[in-house]
Structure formats: C-alpha cells, structure tokens
Design a protein around this motif. Structure first.
Motif, short mmCIF file in Angstrom:
data_model
loop_
_atom_site.label_atom_id
_atom_site.label_comp_id
_atom_site.label_asym_id
_atom_site.label_seq_id
_atom_site.Cartn_x
_atom_site.Cartn_y
_atom_site.Cartn_z
N ASN A 259 0.85 -1.19 0.00
CA ASN A 259 0.00 0.00 0.00
C ASN A 259 0.89 1.24 0.00
O ASN A 259 2.09 1.17 0.29
CB ASN A 259 -0.96 0.00 1.19
N ILE A 260 0.30 2.36 -0.34
CA ILE A 260 1.09 3.59 -0.51
C ILE A 260 1.77 4.04 0.79
O ILE A 260 2.94 4.42 0.76
CB ILE A 260 0.20 4.71 -1.11
N PRO A 261 1.09 4.00 1.96
CA PRO A 261 1.79 4.40 3.20
C PRO A 261 3.06 3.59 3.45
O PRO A 261 4.09 4.15 3.84
CB PRO A 261 0.75 4.16 4.29
N THR A 262 2.99 2.27 3.21
CA THR A 262 4.18 1.43 3.42
C THR A 262 5.27 1.79 2.42
O THR A 262 6.46 1.87 2.77
CB THR A 262 3.81 -0.06 3.27
N ILE A 263 4.88 2.00 1.17
CA ILE A 263 5.84 2.36 0.14
C ILE A 263 6.55 3.66 0.49
O ILE A 263 7.79 3.76 0.42
CB ILE A 263 5.14 2.47 -1.23
N LEU A 264 5.78 4.66 0.88
CA LEU A 264 6.36 5.97 1.22
C LEU A 264 7.23 5.87 2.48
O LEU A 264 8.25 6.55 2.59
CB LEU A 264 5.26 7.00 1.41
N LYS A 265 6.83 5.02 3.42
CA LYS A 265 7.59 4.88 4.66
C LYS A 265 8.99 4.35 4.41
O LYS A 265 9.96 4.81 5.02
CB LYS A 265 6.84 3.94 5.61
N TYR A 266 9.12 3.39 3.50
CA TYR A 266 10.41 2.73 3.31
C TYR A 266 11.19 3.22 2.09
O TYR A 266 12.32 2.79 1.89
CB TYR A 266 10.20 1.21 3.22
N GLY A 267 10.60 4.08 1.28
CA GLY A 267 11.37 4.55 0.13
C GLY A 267 10.93 5.88 -0.41
O GLY A 267 11.52 6.38 -1.37
N GLY A 268 9.87 6.44 0.17
CA GLY A 268 9.42 7.76 -0.24
C GLY A 268 8.95 7.80 -1.69
O GLY A 268 8.58 6.78 -2.29
#
Length: 602
Positions: A490-499
C-alpha cells in the motif's frame, strides 16, 4: 501441554524444496527434506542424475524471476546454469538449510494416516528403509521427471536413433548427421540451434507456430523479457462494466498527466550525476558488449528478417503470451532465416526406415530423431487417491487439492507462467502454504469452485498449448495468491520505506518479486525497497502513456477497439503485444504475415 514441534516432509531439494524448508521453519515447523541425489539444485545440477540442463544452457528468464525475494542480487542478468546453481547453493547456506536435508534418500511411499502422513524412505547408499509420520507434506520434485513418450504414426518403422532432450548435453554426437527434430520449447530452441550448427542437414518439424519472444526484446535490446510489466498499466487496463468506463477514462487521463509529471520530476531529481557516457551500460543482460551491436538474444543480432519471422509466426494464429506458451528464446531464428535449419510446419505423417514423411507430401532423410517434447508429471511415491485429479491444473493455484481436509498436502513448483519464472511462483506458494499449515490462514471457503473456474479458464485461454498442463497466466496467479497471503503493498508502506522515489520505481518499472515483501507475513521492507530501487522496466514510459490515453479514448467511445494492456488478449487478440515488441521495439513493419514463413508446401 505438548510443546513438540510439528514436522513437515519435503520431497526434493531444488529451489522449490529449499524455499519450502525456509518458509515452514519460519512458522515453527521442523522441516525434513529428502533428496535422491547428493546435492541441492535439482534439474540445474548437471553433475547429478536428476540434472536436466545442457552444457550451454542459459536461463530463459532473468535472475529477477529465478531468485528468492528474501535473497536478492544486485544485477538482473541471464545466468548460465552453473551461475544459477551457485545461487541455489549460496541460498541454502545463507539460511542454513542443508541441515534439514537427507541426501541420497528416495521417497518410496506417502499415504494418509488419520490427520498425519506416513512417509517411507529408502537410503540409496545402504538400502535401509525408514518410516515416519509427518503433519504435512510438500511435493517439490518438479515437472522434469518422466520424459514424454513419442506418439507419432509409424514411429515403430523408424530405424534411426531417437534422442530425447533429457539426454542432450552438447552437439558433438550430431556432427554430420541427418537430423529431424519434433517439438520445440525453450530448451528445444537452444538445442535445435546447436545441433543445426553441426548437422549435415536438419529439419525442424512443428504442427503449429511457436510464439517466440527474444530474451532481450526492449527497444535498446539490453533488458530481459520479464522486465516489461508496468504496474500502473496493468492495474488500470482491465475490462470493466460499460457504465464505469467514463469514470476510468477520467482516472486514466488525470493519472497519466500526474504520472508523466512525476516521471519528469523524478528523472531530474534522481538522475545519475556521473558522466552520462560513464553511467551508460557497457554490457547487456547476457554480458555481451553493447558496442558490438544490438543483440536480441544470446549471440542473436537484431535484424529485420529475424523480427519478421517471429512477427509472422505470431500473426498466423494471432498468438501472444496471454493465449499461448511464450518461447523466451530466439537463438534458433538466425539459422531458420539463413536456411541452415529447414522448417516443416505441416506435422509428421509417418516414418519409412530412415526417412520422415510430412503431411504436406515432402520428406526428409533422417539418421537421428531429436525429440523436444517435454515431460509428464509423475508421483509414483504418492497414494494415487491424492494425485491431482486432472493434472496440476485441477489444483487450486496448481498447488492445493480443492478439499479443505487436504491442505496439509501441497504441490510446489508446478506453476509455469507463460512469461515469468517458476521460482517466483514457488516462493509465494511456499509462503501461503506455511501460513495454511500453521493456522494463520485458511483456504477460501469456495476453494473447490475457484479451482474449477481457474482450470476452465486456463484450459480455454491456453487452448493453443494443450500439452503444458502447468501453464498459467502470471497476473491472475499473482492477484489471487498475494491476496490470500495478505502481502499486497500500500502507498503508506511504500512511502515509509522509500518515499516518492520508491513509489515512482514501482509505478514505472518492474518491482516483482520484491513488491510482495514490503508488508504482510514474512515482510522484509528495507531489503525489498533496496532491491526495487535497482529494478528496471523495458516498456518505454512514453509508450505506456500513449497506451493509457488510447484506453481512455476507448472507454469514452471515441476509439472503437481498446488497446488495453500488454497482458490482455480478449479485446484485440494480442495485437498490442505483437505491435509493441515486434514493431515498436523491433524492426518489423508488417501488418500481415509473410507467406514465405509458413513452411508448408501447397
């Protein structure tokens, strides 16, 4: 309270079996793996009796789909089989898997006893036998066990030599011989090319035209076949109800505009600051020097004639990877075009001593018949009542009996994507099965219905490849198994680990298989993000923009026939796929197939 660990029996120590050891151990089971040979590697270990590779074998898909997401590599290349064997051996050592394997041990019989499985094994060193009860069993012996029998009219009259590709290692014994090959396939493409290089004469007999795709089909001819998926196109280009199409058209137009802006900004922000020429790759995925000219495959130059032959064969039957097995190996194409390798596409009518008679009335002298006809699945050690009822395709996800009471039995390594690698699928099946037997997941309540729908759909979809029972469509498989595991990103996880940079990579490149380790059971988000950052996509971004806009116009009724995605077949019979790889990336300008490539005498 009984704290004794539950145990699992794993048959075979190839990559699927090793993955099963790792995943079941991580959920608390004690794995026992039985391997007939003396080392890991399965069919990729040429030194073993079970080895099925030949001297010059290179992987038909790149390391991207042949590695484990828990053990990534820094480069995406087409490995030689010895390099892949080393990867398998390194993987087994990295996760300390060897201690769970009993080598030189043959599984003789498996049967159900209550809620457990009784397994009898035999040591090939001293003939001693042992019987043990297990809580679960994984069949990981692979699809290359029993060579298919040659079933051709008049074969009993043939006086020459018959060689199945399982017995092929190099072309030395074919020098100067008159050879006819029957069948094709990915290994067959390599072997037929090698044999035709030294044979006195050679004719390739086929009954239908294979769909051949070079292993480096991108526009620059440096990237692997499996680099082409673009997640945003696959997600937004599926058939939907008519009343939702205008809404999707708006999403496509706005999404395309936003993604294009992000792509331009990202290209500026994350560009390599080193000198452009220095950062330019010097070698392709086979480590061939790029300066020597574009190579669409191993030692296979990019020419108009090569692309026209492949394009014509695809157009004759309107084939693409969504309706026929994709032969990801074009190394024999130059020999066909040059005439060194003759082709007869009418099929074999009969044999006469040392001659093959074809259905179109022509014939060819034959001293050696080369059988490139593949293998049959076989489970002689398993009680027949637990065999897949109509082959592995009748199993849910090609792995599980459509019976809730039998989820402790799995078949792993029997998912063969039209494009993609078996190990990619095996890892996901292992993760799901480990969750099933540990009670963290359960099979869907309607698993029997899903299995029937899956089998019917695959049989209809791949009617042009009826002999490949394990063949399946990777996007459909991924959608189902990832949902069951619960590892959808999901987008929150993606942004959390790689922005933003990681999100852009996922949208515009091929992040598989690492995309499915960002969250959920067994997640390794930092490792996965690092692997995704070096992923590439061979679909030209601006072609993707054009494709999305074409779909938007179709949804609005302005364009009559939708382009949809490279993965969809039903709307334009694969034309988008053929046009992209043979015309846009290749050198073909054909709108209709060339009759000279029919290879049938009329």
């Amino acid at each position: 309270m009984n704290d004794e660990k539950k145990s699992v029996c794993i048959v075979g120590a190839g990559i699927s079996g090793l993955c099963a050891i790792k995943e079941t151990r991580e959920v608390g089971f004690e794995p026992f793996c039985f391997e007939l040979c003396r080392d890991v590697g399965g069919v990729f270990n040429l030194a073993l009796n079970g080895g099925r590779v030949y001297d010059n074998c290179h992987l038909t898909v790149s390391s991207r789909f042949m590695l484990m997401s828990s053990y990534p590599t820094s480069k995406i290349e087409h490995w030689h089989h010895s390099e892949y064997l080393k990867y398998i051996q390194d993987f087994s050592k990295e996760f300390d898997l060897l201690k769970h394997i009993s080598f030189h041990t043959e599984v003789k019989w498996i049967e159900k006893e209550g809620d457990k499985w009784r397994v009898t094994t035999k040591s090939v060193l001293d003939d001693s036998t042992q019987t043990k009860l297990f809580d679960a069993v994984a069949i990981c012996c692979g699809t290359h066990q029993i060579p298919k029998k040659i079933d051709l009219p008049g074969i009993e009259q043939f006086k020459g030599k018959v060689v199945h590709t399982k017995d092929y290692y190099n072309n030395e014994s074919f020098v100067g011989k008159k050879v006819v090959s029957v069948g094709f396939g990915e290994s067959g493409a390599d072997i037929i090319k090698e044999v035709s290089n030294v044979a006195g004469s050679m004719t390739m007999s086929i009954r239908s035209y294979p769909f051949i795709l070079p292993r480096q089909p991108d526009k620059a001819h440096t990237l692997s076949t499996d680099s082409h998926p673009v997640i945003i196109l696959a997600a937004l280009s599926q058939p939907i109800d008519w009343y939702l199409r205008p809404l999707r058209a708006i999403v496509l137009i706005l999404g395309t505009a936003v993604t294009s802006c992000l792509y331009l900004i990202g290209s500026f922000l994350f560009r390599n600051n080193s000198d452009k020429e220095e950062s330019k790759p010097k070698l392709d995925s086979f480590r061939q020097p790029i300066d020597n000219g574009p190579m669409i495959d191993l030692n296979t130059p990019s020419t108009k004639e090569h692309f026209e032959l492949m394009h014509s064969w695809a157009m004759f039957d309107k084939t693409c990877p969504a309706n026929k097995f994709c032969t990801k190996n074009a190394t024999c194409v130059p020999n066909i075009v040059s005439g060194k390798l003759q082709v007869n596409a009418s099929g074999i009518k009969t044999f006469e001593h040392n001659k093959v008679i074809f259905n179109d009335g022509t014939s060819a002298d034959c001293e050696v018949l080369l059988a490139c006809i593949g293998y049959d699945d076989a489970f002689p050690f398993l009680d027949s009542k637990y065999h897949p009822p109509q082959g592995v395709r009748s199993l849910y996800l090609h792995a599980f009996h459509p019976d809730q009471d039998l989820c402790s039995l799995s078949f792993i390594g029997f998912n063969r994507p039209s494009i993609g690698g078996i190990p990619l699928c095996s890892e996901l099946i292992c993760r799901y099965w480990a969750l099933l037997i540990s009670g963290q997941r359960s099979l869907p309540a309607d698993v029997a219905v899903r299995a029937k729908v899956q089998a019917r759909k695959e049989t209809e979809q791949f009617a042009l490849s009826p002999g490949v029972n394990s063949l399946m469509f990777l996007p459909d498989f991924l959608h189902e198994v990832v949902h069951q595991i619960g590892c959808e990103p999901n987008i929150p996880t993606i942004l959390k680990y790689g922005g933003f940079h990681l999100l852009l990579k996922i949208l515009t490149a091929n992040p598989i298989p690492h995309l499915f380790r960002l969250k959920g059971p067994g997640a390794t988000p930092e490792l996965s993000a690092k692997a995704i950052f070096v992923s590439e996509g061979s679909v030209d971004f601006w072609f993707g923009v054009w494709l999305a806009l074409q779909n938007a116009l179709a949804d609005l009724g302005i364009k009559r026939v939708p382009a949809y995605s490279l993965h969809d077949y039903s709307y334009n019979h694969g034309q988008t796929y053929r046009d992209y790889f043979f015309k846009y990336c290749g050198l073909s300008n054909l709108d209709a197939p060339l009759d000279k490539y029919k290879y049938i005498k009329t």
